[in-house]
Structures are given as C-alpha cells and as structure tokens.
Design a protein around this motif. Sequence first.
Motif, mmCIF file in Angstrom:
data_model
loop_
_atom_site.group_PDB
_atom_site.id
_atom_site.type_symbol
_atom_site.label_atom_id
_atom_site.label_comp_id
_atom_site.label_asym_id
_atom_site.label_seq_id
_atom_site.Cartn_x
_atom_site.Cartn_y
_atom_site.Cartn_z
ATOM 1 N N ILE A 157 -3.905 9.863 -2.829
ATOM 2 C CA ILE A 157 -4.524 8.581 -3.177
ATOM 3 C C ILE A 157 -3.858 7.479 -2.365
ATOM 4 O O ILE A 157 -2.621 7.460 -2.235
ATOM 5 C CB ILE A 157 -4.332 8.277 -4.680
ATOM 6 C CG1 ILE A 157 -5.012 9.337 -5.544
ATOM 7 C CG2 ILE A 157 -4.845 6.886 -5.028
ATOM 8 C CD1 ILE A 157 -4.669 9.222 -7.028
ATOM 9 N N ARG A 167 -7.998 1.315 -10.582
ATOM 10 C CA ARG A 167 -8.422 0.015 -10.026
ATOM 11 C C ARG A 167 -8.423 -1.083 -11.089
ATOM 12 O O ARG A 167 -8.119 -2.234 -10.809
ATOM 13 C CB ARG A 167 -9.828 0.127 -9.439
ATOM 14 C CG ARG A 167 -9.920 0.951 -8.194
ATOM 15 C CD ARG A 167 -11.370 1.005 -7.686
ATOM 16 N NE ARG A 167 -11.514 2.077 -6.741
ATOM 17 C CZ ARG A 167 -12.280 3.156 -6.919
ATOM 18 N NH1 ARG A 167 -13.022 3.288 -7.998
ATOM 19 N NH2 ARG A 167 -12.321 4.090 -5.990
ATOM 20 N N LEU A 193 -9.950 7.239 -10.508
ATOM 21 C CA LEU A 193 -9.691 6.191 -9.514
ATOM 22 C C LEU A 193 -10.103 4.824 -10.045
ATOM 23 O O LEU A 193 -9.406 3.829 -9.823
ATOM 24 C CB LEU A 193 -10.421 6.504 -8.216
ATOM 25 C CG LEU A 193 -9.891 7.717 -7.435
ATOM 26 C CD1 LEU A 193 -10.824 8.060 -6.287
ATOM 27 C CD2 LEU A 193 -8.483 7.467 -6.937
ATOM 28 N N GLN A 194 -11.223 4.770 -10.788
ATOM 29 C CA GLN A 194 -11.661 3.501 -11.362
ATOM 30 C C GLN A 194 -10.662 3.005 -12.399
ATOM 31 O O GLN A 194 -10.376 1.811 -12.478
ATOM 32 C CB GLN A 194 -13.060 3.617 -11.978
ATOM 33 C CG GLN A 194 -13.644 2.283 -12.401
ATOM 34 C CD GLN A 194 -13.748 1.284 -11.255
ATOM 35 O OE1 GLN A 194 -14.286 1.598 -10.197
ATOM 36 N NE2 GLN A 194 -13.210 0.082 -11.455
ATOM 37 N N GLU A 208 -6.437 -1.605 -5.673
ATOM 38 C CA GLU A 208 -7.367 -0.822 -4.880
ATOM 39 C C GLU A 208 -6.882 0.616 -4.924
ATOM 40 O O GLU A 208 -5.689 0.870 -4.746
ATOM 41 C CB GLU A 208 -7.388 -1.309 -3.430
ATOM 42 C CG GLU A 208 -7.883 -2.727 -3.260
ATOM 43 C CD GLU A 208 -7.754 -3.214 -1.826
ATOM 44 O OE1 GLU A 208 -7.773 -2.374 -0.893
ATOM 45 O OE2 GLU A 208 -7.626 -4.427 -1.648
ATOM 46 N N ALA A 209 -7.790 1.549 -5.163
ATOM 47 C CA ALA A 209 -7.428 2.961 -5.194
ATOM 48 C C ALA A 209 -8.567 3.770 -4.600
ATOM 49 O O ALA A 209 -9.723 3.560 -4.947
ATOM 50 C CB ALA A 209 -7.155 3.407 -6.628
ATOM 51 N N ARG A 210 -8.202 4.668 -3.685
ATOM 52 C CA ARG A 210 -9.222 5.540 -3.115
ATOM 53 C C ARG A 210 -8.617 6.895 -2.796
ATOM 54 O O ARG A 210 -7.427 7.003 -2.503
ATOM 55 C CB ARG A 210 -9.867 4.914 -1.888
ATOM 56 C CG ARG A 210 -8.955 4.619 -0.759
ATOM 57 C CD ARG A 210 -9.646 3.816 0.360
ATOM 58 N NE ARG A 210 -8.683 3.333 1.313
ATOM 59 C CZ ARG A 210 -8.200 4.029 2.340
ATOM 60 N NH1 ARG A 210 -8.610 5.252 2.551
ATOM 61 N NH2 ARG A 210 -7.313 3.498 3.148
ATOM 62 N N LEU A 211 -9.452 7.895 -2.854
ATOM 63 C CA LEU A 211 -9.069 9.251 -2.509
ATOM 64 C C LEU A 211 -9.042 9.358 -0.995
ATOM 65 O O LEU A 211 -9.947 8.860 -0.318
ATOM 66 C CB LEU A 211 -10.088 10.222 -3.109
ATOM 67 C CG LEU A 211 -9.781 11.704 -3.010
ATOM 68 C CD1 LEU A 211 -8.519 12.047 -3.788
ATOM 69 C CD2 LEU A 211 -10.964 12.503 -3.552
ATOM 70 N N ILE A 212 -8.015 9.993 -0.444
ATOM 71 C CA ILE A 212 -7.918 10.181 1.005
ATOM 72 C C ILE A 212 -7.595 11.644 1.300
ATOM 73 O O ILE A 212 -7.154 12.394 0.423
ATOM 74 C CB ILE A 212 -6.844 9.262 1.634
ATOM 75 C CG1 ILE A 212 -5.456 9.583 1.059
ATOM 76 C CG2 ILE A 212 -7.201 7.798 1.460
ATOM 77 C CD1 ILE A 212 -4.302 8.923 1.802
ATOM 78 N N GLN A 219 -13.557 10.201 -9.434
ATOM 79 C CA GLN A 219 -13.940 8.787 -9.295
ATOM 80 C C GLN A 219 -13.637 8.015 -10.583
ATOM 81 O O GLN A 219 -13.261 6.849 -10.540
ATOM 82 C CB GLN A 219 -15.422 8.669 -8.914
ATOM 83 C CG GLN A 219 -15.699 9.077 -7.479
ATOM 84 C CD GLN A 219 -14.853 8.326 -6.463
ATOM 85 O OE1 GLN A 219 -14.741 7.103 -6.495
ATOM 86 N NE2 GLN A 219 -14.223 9.057 -5.550
ATOM 87 N N THR A 238 0.842 -1.197 0.000
ATOM 88 C CA THR A 238 0.000 0.000 0.000
ATOM 89 C C THR A 238 0.874 1.242 0.000
ATOM 90 O O THR A 238 1.829 1.346 0.782
ATOM 91 C CB THR A 238 -0.947 0.009 1.217
ATOM 92 O OG1 THR A 238 -1.761 -1.165 1.157
ATOM 93 C CG2 THR A 238 -1.842 1.243 1.216
#
Length: 186
Positions: free
Chosen positions: A130, A88, A84-85, A102-106, A81, A70
Amino acid sequence: MPLILFNKPFQVMSQFSAHPERETLADYIKIPNVYPAGRLDADSEGLLLLTDDGKLQHEISNPRHKQPKTYLAQVEGDASQEVLQRLRDPLNLGDFVTQKSEARLIQEPGWLWPRNPPIRERKSQPTSWIALTISEGKNRQVRRMTAAVGLPTLRLVRIAIGPFSLATHPLLPGEWREVDPLELER
C-alpha cells in the motif's frame, strides 16, 4: 544551514545519542549540530530529513505545516478497496482520530532495496503493498492505521516528505545528501 536527506536503514535509531544495542544517526552522519526533523521508529526505514535550523526543523515536522509524508507499507493480508477506503477516511485509533489520507494498492516496488534481515514470510498468508500519504505523523501512526483495518504492517518505508522523495533523490540505506532548503518552500 544544511538540509540533509538520509535514507535511514532498518533498526537504526533516529537519534544521535548513543544507544546500548543499536546504531544511531551518529554512525552515518558526521555533520555537527544537525538534528532530525521528525522521526522514524527503529522498525521503519526510509527518508529522514535533518537540519541545523530550528525554524526549518519545526516547519518540516509540525503537523500544522501539513508536509505530506508518503509511506510504502507491506501488509499481511489482501488490501481490498473497502479496506483502502477505511484508511482514506478519518480513522479512530482510540487516543486520536486520523485526518483523511491517501491510500492505494500498488505492485511490489521493484526498485526497493532488500531489507536486512528480510521480513518473515508465511506461505499461507498473502501480503499486499500500500502507498499511504498522511500529513500528521503521530507515533507509529501508519502501523496503527493498518492494524486497525486488519492488515498488520510487515515492512514500512517512508519514501517522501513534502517535495523530497527517494524517487527523485535516490539513496541507498545509510546514504545521505545535502539539498537546498528552498526546495521545501517551492
């Protein structure tokens, strides 16, 4: 057989042999016969595992063993989004296609140490953070992935490998600690 967790500082080489211009692992870790299980390029920071056990080193670094890694990436631009997709999904980087990730905004991680030197900031260009988890770890893969979706990486910090995380084993840059290798199997 020691297993060492090391928080590699920015611009330190992931090698013990001398480098003409940069610090190396030998400047921080004085344990004989340990070697990194995987690498982080000089421009990346964060968690690096080292061991003197060749089998364990292979188990950690070989993509067939699927140890998830990670990363926190500060990127230039707004991470939508849709972008981010794209991160992914399998992503064609020219010489290979990535596996799903796995990818997400933080939010900017408040616990993260300041980088020295700091990243360049441009008032006219927003940045996003990210969290990206991959199981491959090819050369400069995360940087290549974010660039491929139009978000160049400004700062890259690996925070976890398998069960080992800087969240559960806090270390400042340049610090290390020995852990039980059996944690890897659990």
